[in-house]
Write a protein that holds these residues in place. Structure first.
Motif, mmCIF file in Angstrom:
data_model
loop_
_atom_site.group_PDB
_atom_site.id
_atom_site.type_symbol
_atom_site.label_atom_id
_atom_site.label_comp_id
_atom_site.label_asym_id
_atom_site.label_seq_id
_atom_site.Cartn_x
_atom_site.Cartn_y
_atom_site.Cartn_z
ATOM 1 N N LEU A 295 -6.463 -5.074 33.546
ATOM 2 C CA LEU A 295 -6.769 -4.142 32.598
ATOM 3 C C LEU A 295 -6.558 -2.631 32.838
ATOM 4 O O LEU A 295 -6.230 -1.973 31.869
ATOM 5 C CB LEU A 295 -8.083 -4.447 32.075
ATOM 6 N N LEU A 296 -6.977 -2.365 34.028
ATOM 7 C CA LEU A 296 -6.692 -0.790 34.113
ATOM 8 C C LEU A 296 -5.233 -0.561 34.111
ATOM 9 O O LEU A 296 -4.771 0.578 33.639
ATOM 10 C CB LEU A 296 -7.174 -0.363 35.667
ATOM 11 N N THR A 297 -4.114 -1.188 34.750
ATOM 12 C CA THR A 297 -2.781 -0.950 34.534
ATOM 13 C C THR A 297 -2.532 -0.864 33.228
ATOM 14 O O THR A 297 -1.634 -0.064 32.506
ATOM 15 C CB THR A 297 -2.130 -2.070 35.388
ATOM 16 N N LEU A 298 -2.964 -1.798 32.389
ATOM 17 C CA LEU A 298 -2.550 -1.898 30.899
ATOM 18 C C LEU A 298 -3.033 -0.585 30.139
ATOM 19 O O LEU A 298 -2.440 -0.062 29.421
ATOM 20 C CB LEU A 298 -3.288 -3.117 30.164
ATOM 21 N N LEU A 299 -4.437 -0.340 30.333
ATOM 22 C CA LEU A 299 -4.911 0.833 29.935
ATOM 23 C C LEU A 299 -4.157 2.292 30.269
ATOM 24 O O LEU A 299 -3.816 3.160 29.500
ATOM 25 C CB LEU A 299 -6.441 1.146 30.389
ATOM 26 N N LEU A 300 -3.875 2.416 31.719
ATOM 27 C CA LEU A 300 -3.133 3.664 32.132
ATOM 28 C C LEU A 300 -1.656 3.528 31.661
ATOM 29 O O LEU A 300 -1.175 4.676 31.097
ATOM 30 C CB LEU A 300 -3.194 3.631 33.654
ATOM 31 N N LYS A 301 -1.072 2.486 31.494
ATOM 32 C CA LYS A 301 0.211 2.407 30.982
ATOM 33 C C LYS A 301 0.388 3.124 29.423
ATOM 34 O O LYS A 301 1.050 3.685 29.116
ATOM 35 C CB LYS A 301 1.087 1.131 31.252
ATOM 36 N N ALA A 302 -0.505 2.346 28.618
ATOM 37 C CA ALA A 302 -0.629 2.723 27.533
ATOM 38 C C ALA A 302 -0.969 4.149 27.353
ATOM 39 O O ALA A 302 -0.401 4.738 26.433
ATOM 40 C CB ALA A 302 -1.934 2.015 26.735
ATOM 41 N N ASN A 303 -1.878 4.838 28.041
ATOM 42 C CA ASN A 303 -2.319 6.134 27.870
ATOM 43 C C ASN A 303 -1.089 7.036 28.550
ATOM 44 O O ASN A 303 -1.046 8.262 27.981
ATOM 45 C CB ASN A 303 -3.466 6.364 29.014
ATOM 46 N N MET A 304 -0.292 6.488 29.544
ATOM 47 C CA MET A 304 0.860 7.321 29.833
ATOM 48 C C MET A 304 2.204 7.117 29.157
ATOM 49 O O MET A 304 3.114 7.955 29.401
ATOM 50 C CB MET A 304 1.103 6.864 31.526
ATOM 51 N N ALA A 305 2.213 6.352 28.346
ATOM 52 C CA ALA A 305 3.239 6.089 27.480
ATOM 53 C C ALA A 305 3.906 7.290 26.737
ATOM 54 O O ALA A 305 3.024 8.289 26.259
ATOM 55 C CB ALA A 305 3.141 5.132 26.225
ATOM 56 N N THR A 306 5.061 7.801 26.741
ATOM 57 C CA THR A 306 5.768 8.864 26.242
ATOM 58 C C THR A 306 5.502 8.965 24.774
ATOM 59 O O THR A 306 5.742 10.187 24.234
ATOM 60 C CB THR A 306 7.043 9.434 26.768
ATOM 61 N N ASP A 307 5.551 8.010 23.995
ATOM 62 C CA ASP A 307 5.542 7.989 22.418
ATOM 63 C C ASP A 307 3.950 7.922 22.264
ATOM 64 O O ASP A 307 3.993 7.720 20.912
ATOM 65 C CB ASP A 307 6.331 6.783 21.954
ATOM 66 N N ILE A 308 3.029 8.035 22.902
ATOM 67 C CA ILE A 308 1.774 8.374 22.172
ATOM 68 C C ILE A 308 1.249 9.564 21.966
ATOM 69 O O ILE A 308 1.746 10.314 22.621
ATOM 70 C CB ILE A 308 0.788 7.572 23.250
#
Length: 546
Positions: A295-308
């Protein structure tokens, strides 16, 4: 320039402190005489200072309030600390209104402060738009597809626990006495490590050294500290935190351990994600690329996405506050502990459940296979109904409001009322456990453990505003438990693995076991309260006759 003497400065300081104290205390003094719920029925107040809190703390959670509901009806008011009125109701329509209007009924400042001290300022702490934003970012990590991926982690760790207990049984006379709460707590911590952070805590390794993080969690959820006047004063006057007591020092140490390990995990995970993004063809990360098991990887990846959008990103501090996962670790282990206890009190249920579990021809079931077992589902539902890990929570009205009710009630002046008028600032107890075992909703056998009731549940429970199963254990509305699917499948994996492997009996007399709440309802023994939470069971290997 006017020069003040030391005496004048001291006098001004005392006067300022007095004004601040009066500013804080005056609402507490005046509210009992102005609150809209002072007309509600309820028990007489035994103490202006303590209200009913000593009575409530002297018994198991919810028992006094259920007694008052029997006498005064489903809508009651009782006095809390400093003579403050509290609303307590098991009216389904009223609770639905409170839970679905989460902006109007929020966690009190004191409860939020205590949660933040233990779990950080995460999704359990925040309110309003900040809470909605955090839920939007986190929801995908707790969907059915993600839990399906994590089921093998649940099953593998359940088997590790089974093997550890098997070793204990082989090394002792059968049946062996096992503290199942301790083992289950270690197992669920290992699951949170892998499923939450892709980190191996190895708590179940009997030859390993004691796990620092597990010890921190045990300290946080320790039910043994008794309520004290000092705890009350610090809750009302946070400035008193500058004078730490032994309990607060232990909590601060546990929080420091969690923060240090959490920060290390976040930094390592962000570096790994950045390396993967740099090696990708695009050189960046978009939300469509967000995949991962923990879950941490999912959260960090979503948070680091360039289109957010930048305004939707979480800071590292916000991500660190996702330690709300530890609440899931403890609630699942506690619920499974009470499930095994319930099975020792109903051997026919234990046998019937075991027979169904062996219908699955593998010891590594999928999520869909676990969810296909109706009696396992009924046992889980019944456990969470009658042994809800979190028995109550609290909200406070942020404005004056009128709460609808399912049916009229009579107030303390004999007048019939068809609504509850609530004043801004009024505390409201959400009676999770009492709602789950209300005789009016569930019938006269509401306090009995009967999984068969789920074959034909009473129609009256359809009005319970819970997010799952017509029970209130995961709450309901916008602030319902985000991880309920995670907890349910993990609990099913544990019961599936352990009940197929062992037969369980209670190792002590039933009257020796009691519950004490410290966030969750943990079991203790009257004969050994100083030992803290424990659930000693006798376990022996189940020998299946082919």
């Amino acid at each position: 320039m006017v020069q003040l003497s030391l005496g004048e400065i001291a006098l001004l300081t005392v006067a300022s402190a007095t004004v601040v104290a009066l500013y804080k205390i005056w609402p507490l003094i005046s509210r009992p005489y102005t609150t809209s719920i002072r007309n509600l029925p309820g028990p007489p107040n035994p103490s202006w200072f303590f209200g009913q809190m000593k009575v409530i703390n002297a018994e198991e959670n919810s028992v006094p309030q259920e007694r008052w509901a029997e006498e005064y009806g489903p809508v009651t008011m009782y006095k809390g600390f400093l003579n403050l009125d509290r609303l307590w109701t098991i009216d389904p329509r009223a609770l639905n209104h409170i839970l679905t209007h989460s902006g109007d009924y929020q966690k009190p400042e004191g409860a939020r402060r205590n949660l933040a001290r233990i779990l950080g300022e995460g999704v359990l702490f925040t309110e309003g738009e900040q809470h909605r934003q955090q839920r939007r970012i986190m929801n995908p990590a707790f969907g059915p597809a993600q839990i399906r991926e994590l089921t093998s982690v649940f099953v593998d760790k359940a088997k590790d626990l089974r093997n550890m207990w098997d070793t204990q049984i082989r090394g002792n006379a059968s049946p062996a006495r096992i503290d199942v709460l301790s083992g289950l707590s270690k197992m669920t911590l290992d699951v949170i490590g892998l499923a939450g952070f892709n980190y191996r805590f190895d708590s179940l390794n009997p030859s390993g050294k004691p796990n620092e993080l597990n010890q921190a969690f045990q300290e946080i959820f320790d039910p043994s500290p008794n309520f004290t006047l000092w705890m009350l004063l610090k809750n009302f006057f946070p400035i008193l935190d500058i004078f730490p007591d032994e309990r607060s020092r232990r909590l601060d140490h546990a929080q420091a351990v969690m923060r240090r390990i959490g920060t290390q995990l976040i930094q390592e995970k962000k570096a790994q994600i950045a390396r993967e993004a740099a090696e990708s063809k695009t050189g960046g990360l978009e939300r469509k690329d967000v995949v991962g098991r923990d879950l941490l990887t999912l959260l960090l990846k979503a948070n680091m996405a360039t289109d957010i959008p930048d305004n939707q990103r979480l800071s590292d501090e916000d991500v660190l506050a996702r330690k709300f996962l530890v609440a899931g670790h403890e609630t699942t282990s506690t619920a499974t502990t009470w499930c095994l206890y319930a099975l020792t009190q109903a051997f026919d249920v234990q046998k019937k459940l075991r027979d169904e579990l062996f219908m699955i021809q593998t010891d590594t079931p999928t999520m869909d296979e676990l969810n296909s077992l109706p009696y396992l589902d009924a046992v889980v539902r019944e456990t969470l109904r009658i042994h809800s890990p979190v028995p109550t929570t609290i909200r406070v009205a942020t404005k004056d409001d009128v709460i609808p009710v399912s049916e009229p009630f009579v107030d303390r002046f004999g007048k019939v009322q068809d609504t509850i008028r609530i004043s801004k600032g009024t505390p409201i107890v959400i009676p999770i456990l009492a709602m789950n075992r209300s005789k009016k909703l569930w019938g006269e056998d509401a306090f009995e453990f009967k999984p068969e009731r789920w074959e034909n549940p009473p129609e009256a429970i359809s009005g319970i505003p819970g997010v799952w199963g017509h029970i209130l254990s995961f709450l309901g509305g916008p602030r319902a438990c985000i991880g309920y699917r995670f907890s349910l499948v993990e609990m099913k994996a544990l019961i599936f693995t352990l009940v197929r492997a062992f037969e369980f009996e209670l190792a002590v007399d039933r009257s020796d076991v009691y519950k004490k709440t410290s966030i969750v309802q943990r079991p203790l023994l009257h004969s050994a309260p100083e030992q803290g939470g424990q659930m000693p069971l006798l376990a022996k290997r189940f020998k299946r006759v082919q």
